[in-house]
Design a protein around this motif. Structure first.
Motif, short mmCIF file in Angstrom:
data_model
loop_
_atom_site.label_atom_id
_atom_site.label_comp_id
_atom_site.label_asym_id
_atom_site.label_seq_id
_atom_site.Cartn_x
_atom_site.Cartn_y
_atom_site.Cartn_z
N SER A 134 20.66 46.43 65.61
CA SER A 134 21.90 46.85 64.99
C SER A 134 22.84 45.66 64.91
O SER A 134 22.63 44.63 65.56
CB SER A 134 22.55 48.01 65.77
OG SER A 134 22.85 47.60 67.09
N GLU A 149 23.64 41.70 55.59
CA GLU A 149 22.63 42.01 54.58
C GLU A 149 21.52 40.98 54.55
O GLU A 149 20.35 41.31 54.34
CB GLU A 149 23.29 42.16 53.20
CG GLU A 149 24.12 43.41 53.05
CD GLU A 149 23.35 44.66 53.45
OE1 GLU A 149 22.24 44.88 52.90
OE2 GLU A 149 23.81 45.41 54.32
N ARG A 152 19.22 41.53 57.62
CA ARG A 152 18.29 42.66 57.49
C ARG A 152 16.94 42.20 56.93
O ARG A 152 15.88 42.63 57.39
CB ARG A 152 18.90 43.75 56.60
CG ARG A 152 20.08 44.46 57.22
CD ARG A 152 20.53 45.64 56.35
NE ARG A 152 21.76 46.23 56.85
CZ ARG A 152 21.84 47.08 57.87
NH1 ARG A 152 20.73 47.45 58.49
NH2 ARG A 152 23.00 47.57 58.26
N ARG A 164 20.82 51.50 60.03
CA ARG A 164 21.69 51.63 58.86
C ARG A 164 23.16 51.51 59.23
O ARG A 164 23.93 50.84 58.56
CB ARG A 164 21.42 52.97 58.16
CG ARG A 164 22.40 53.31 57.04
CD ARG A 164 22.33 52.30 55.91
NE ARG A 164 23.29 52.59 54.86
CZ ARG A 164 24.57 52.21 54.88
NH1 ARG A 164 25.03 51.55 55.92
NH2 ARG A 164 25.37 52.50 53.87
N ARG A 165 23.58 52.16 60.29
CA ARG A 165 24.98 52.11 60.70
C ARG A 165 25.32 50.75 61.29
O ARG A 165 24.48 50.08 61.89
CB ARG A 165 25.28 53.20 61.73
CG ARG A 165 25.40 54.59 61.17
CD ARG A 165 25.90 55.56 62.23
NE ARG A 165 26.13 56.89 61.68
CZ ARG A 165 26.61 57.89 62.39
NH1 ARG A 165 26.93 57.73 63.65
NH2 ARG A 165 26.79 59.08 61.82
#
Length: 217
Positions: A134, A149, A152, A164-165
């Motif tokens: 995360s 981004e 990821r 996602r969070r």
């Protein structure tokens, strides 16, 4: 069970089985991704760690990239590293391998993330595999989201699962007080709680899966 915070590694004195598939709290490595002088990352990391201390389902190891002297020249696996580099690599590799999940704290530099963070990531491979990651980011108007981004994609290549969070802080140096607490504290704590809840869910599920079947990249 209480949270354990240490800069040397995760405290396993509470009798938690170190093997895959074990029960017990999720081991989370909080990674401070900036080494820049005057960085704000340590303040953000302190806030994250303080929020984690109140949870009984997580133990935390804060790993500061600025304290990990990894070289830029990545030797072949068979090459012999200098003693200091070998010790640093062995320490950080062990801490990453022991973690069930990661919280990466990153600023945004020129629409991307810091080189020192990429260097830490690239020195390792199996340590990231089949584990959740995360992000807590900070920066200017974008709040570090462009760095996230890009990260990821990097972690996807390493067979990690990104959550996602996330939590992002826009111009955080204007919003954190002298105690390291951000403005709108309740909203930010609620956002971080959601991130940690999902991180624990994924970490628990993937830890159990790795215990049943070794992950093959």
């Amino acid at each position: 069970m209480s949270t354990v915070l240490t800069s040397e590694g995760v405290d396993t004195s509470e009798g938690v089985d170190a093997g895959e598939g074990r029960a017990g709290p999720v081991r989370v490595a909080v990674i401070i991704g900036s080494i820049r002088e005057g960085r704000f990352g340590a303040t953000v990391a302190g806030w994250v760690a303080d929020r984690v201390r109140g949870r009984g389902d997580i133990t935390v190891d804060v790993l500061d990239v600025a304290e990990v002297p990894l070289g830029l020249d990545m030797a072949a696996p068979s090459a012999e590293l200098a003693p200091e580099a070998a010790r640093a690599l062995a320490d950080v590799s062990g801490r990453l391998a022991a973690a069930d999940a990661f919280v990466v704290i990153t600023p945004e530099y020129n629409h991307s993330f810091p080189a020192a963070l990429k260097n830490l990531i690239d020195w390792h491979f199996t340590e990231w595999q089949a584990k959740p990651v995360s992000f807590v980011s900070y920066g200017g108007l974008g709040g570090g989201l462009r760095a996230v981004e890009q990260l990821r994609g990097v972690f996807a290549e390493l067979h990690a699962v990104t959550i996602r969070r996330g939590v992002s802080f826009h111009h955080p140096w204007n919003w954190f007080d002298e105690t390291g607490t951000p403005a709108e504290a309740e909203d930010n704590e609620r956002a971080l709680t959601g991130v940690l809840d999902q991180l624990v869910w994924w970490a628990t599920a993937l830890r159990a899966a790795r215990g049943l079947t070794p992950y093959e990249p």
